[in-house]
Scaffold this motif. Structure first.
Motif, mmCIF file in Angstrom:
data_model
loop_
_atom_site.group_PDB
_atom_site.id
_atom_site.type_symbol
_atom_site.label_atom_id
_atom_site.label_comp_id
_atom_site.label_asym_id
_atom_site.label_seq_id
_atom_site.Cartn_x
_atom_site.Cartn_y
_atom_site.Cartn_z
ATOM 1 N N GLU A 1 41.236 -37.066 -74.031
ATOM 2 C CA GLU A 1 39.914 -37.688 -73.946
ATOM 3 C C GLU A 1 39.977 -39.158 -73.548
ATOM 4 N N GLY A 2 41.019 -39.848 -73.984
ATOM 5 C CA GLY A 2 41.096 -41.283 -73.761
ATOM 6 C C GLY A 2 40.331 -42.042 -74.835
ATOM 7 N N PHE A 3 40.465 -43.345 -74.821
ATOM 8 C CA PHE A 3 39.798 -44.211 -75.790
ATOM 9 C C PHE A 3 38.872 -45.173 -75.056
ATOM 10 N N THR A 4 37.750 -45.471 -75.683
ATOM 11 C CA THR A 4 36.752 -46.368 -75.101
ATOM 12 C C THR A 4 36.313 -47.380 -76.146
ATOM 13 N N VAL B 1 32.620 -52.331 -70.982
ATOM 14 C CA VAL B 1 33.164 -51.091 -71.532
ATOM 15 C C VAL B 1 34.597 -50.930 -71.034
ATOM 16 N N LEU B 2 35.541 -50.868 -71.979
ATOM 17 C CA LEU B 2 36.959 -50.722 -71.660
ATOM 18 C C LEU B 2 37.404 -49.302 -71.976
ATOM 19 N N SER B 3 38.233 -48.730 -71.104
ATOM 20 C CA SER B 3 38.757 -47.377 -71.310
ATOM 21 C C SER B 3 40.245 -47.371 -71.002
ATOM 22 N N CYS B 4 40.985 -46.577 -71.797
ATOM 23 C CA CYS B 4 42.427 -46.487 -71.603
ATOM 24 C C CYS B 4 42.941 -45.258 -72.344
ATOM 25 N N THR B 5 44.073 -44.739 -71.912
ATOM 26 C CA THR B 5 44.690 -43.609 -72.604
ATOM 27 C C THR B 5 45.572 -44.059 -73.759
ATOM 28 N N GLY C 1 43.450 -52.075 -77.400
ATOM 29 C CA GLY C 1 43.165 -53.107 -78.389
ATOM 30 C C GLY C 1 43.724 -54.461 -78.001
ATOM 31 N N LEU C 2 44.896 -54.475 -77.370
ATOM 32 C CA LEU C 2 45.486 -55.742 -76.947
ATOM 33 C C LEU C 2 44.630 -56.426 -75.879
ATOM 34 N N PHE C 3 44.132 -55.645 -74.917
ATOM 35 C CA PHE C 3 43.321 -56.250 -73.859
ATOM 36 C C PHE C 3 41.967 -56.704 -74.401
ATOM 37 N N ALA C 4 41.383 -55.931 -75.319
ATOM 38 C CA ALA C 4 40.124 -56.351 -75.937
ATOM 39 C C ALA C 4 40.319 -57.654 -76.713
ATOM 40 N N ALA C 5 41.451 -57.785 -77.399
ATOM 41 C CA ALA C 5 41.740 -59.020 -78.125
ATOM 42 C C ALA C 5 41.952 -60.191 -77.167
ATOM 43 N N GLN C 6 42.518 -59.914 -75.995
ATOM 44 C CA GLN C 6 42.708 -60.971 -74.997
ATOM 45 C C GLN C 6 41.363 -61.510 -74.518
ATOM 46 N N ILE C 7 40.386 -60.624 -74.337
ATOM 47 C CA ILE C 7 39.051 -61.073 -73.936
ATOM 48 C C ILE C 7 38.380 -61.835 -75.075
ATOM 49 N N ARG C 8 38.477 -61.308 -76.282
ATOM 50 C CA ARG C 8 37.820 -61.914 -77.441
ATOM 51 C C ARG C 8 38.359 -63.305 -77.743
ATOM 52 N N ARG C 9 39.610 -63.539 -77.405
ATOM 53 C CA ARG C 9 40.243 -64.817 -77.716
ATOM 54 C C ARG C 9 39.547 -65.998 -77.042
#
Length: 216
Positions: A109-112, A171-175, A181-189
């Motif tokens: 399904e992947g993660f979003t 909206v971020l998606s990845c398998t 989570g690492l890329f989302a944290a990079q944006i949030r930083r």
């Protein structure tokens, strides 16, 4: 005499305690659960890793030498350790089971994860990266306005899929759940949420504990 009486009193109080003494746990509540996976996924366990193949790709989960993987039924996997009394093995037991489960979900399904930009004038747009593809880049980048005097550019990795349905929503998606989570944290930083007005970059269902401004 008084010290002896106090010690006997404490012993008497303990003897009337109704609960049984706590036993050292020897079973991982997460690790003991069997993993049920769909037929479209194939698992190939080896002594060092478990290969997971599904419609969205192939990945592998590394295994410690004391991990034991066995198929107890069709499309059902069991995870165990050699000595569950050892604390390290018990902790890795549940972690390994979770990593395998996440790999199965990622390959099917992947993660979003949604990312929200909260603030006056905050907005994001997806555009072509002038540096192009290569070195792990997908050829796209985020152009974000976050209240600075300049725009913030974040290159999108090639293993991340990104959409911007609204100027304030990404909206971020990845398998891979970890890489997502690492890329989302990079944006949030770039603009962590602040607790007074709630402005900033909020990832997923993150809750901000608001504070009141101190009045002089």
């Amino acid at each position: 005499m008084i010290v002896r009486w106090q010690a006997e009193a404490r012993h008497a109080l303990r003897s009337f305690h109704s609960s049984a003494p706590a036993r050292a746990g020897i079973i991982s509540n997460i690790g003991k659960k069997p993993i049920v996976y769909p037929s479209i996924v194939s698992l190939e366990p080896t002594p060092t890793a478990v290969a997971v193949k599904g419609p969205l790709g192939v990945t592998s989960v590394p295994l410690m030498p004391y991990m034991q993987i066995s198929e107890i039924a069709p499309n059902t996997l069991s995870v165990a350790v050699e000595n569950p009394k050892e604390r390290k093995q018990r902790s890795m037991w549940g972690l390994t089971r979770t990593l395998i489960q996440n790999a199965i979900v990622g390959m099917t399904e992947g993660f979003t994860t949604p990312v929200y930009l909260v603030g006056v004038g905050y907005r994001a747009a997806l555009e072509e990266d002038p540096r192009g593809k290569g070195d792990g880049r997908s050829g796209q980048r985020l152009n974000m306005k976050l209240g600075f005097s300049h725009s913030v550019f974040v290159s999108v990795p090639d293993h991340i899929k990104i959409e911007v349905p609204q100027p304030t929503k990404i909206v971020l998606s990845c398998t891979d759940k970890h890489q997502l989570g690492l890329f989302a944290a990079q944006i949030r930083r770039w603009r962590p949420p602040e607790p007074y007005k709630g402005k900033g970059i909020i990832v997923g269902n993150e809750r901000i504990r608001m504070k009141t401004v101190k009045k002089k």
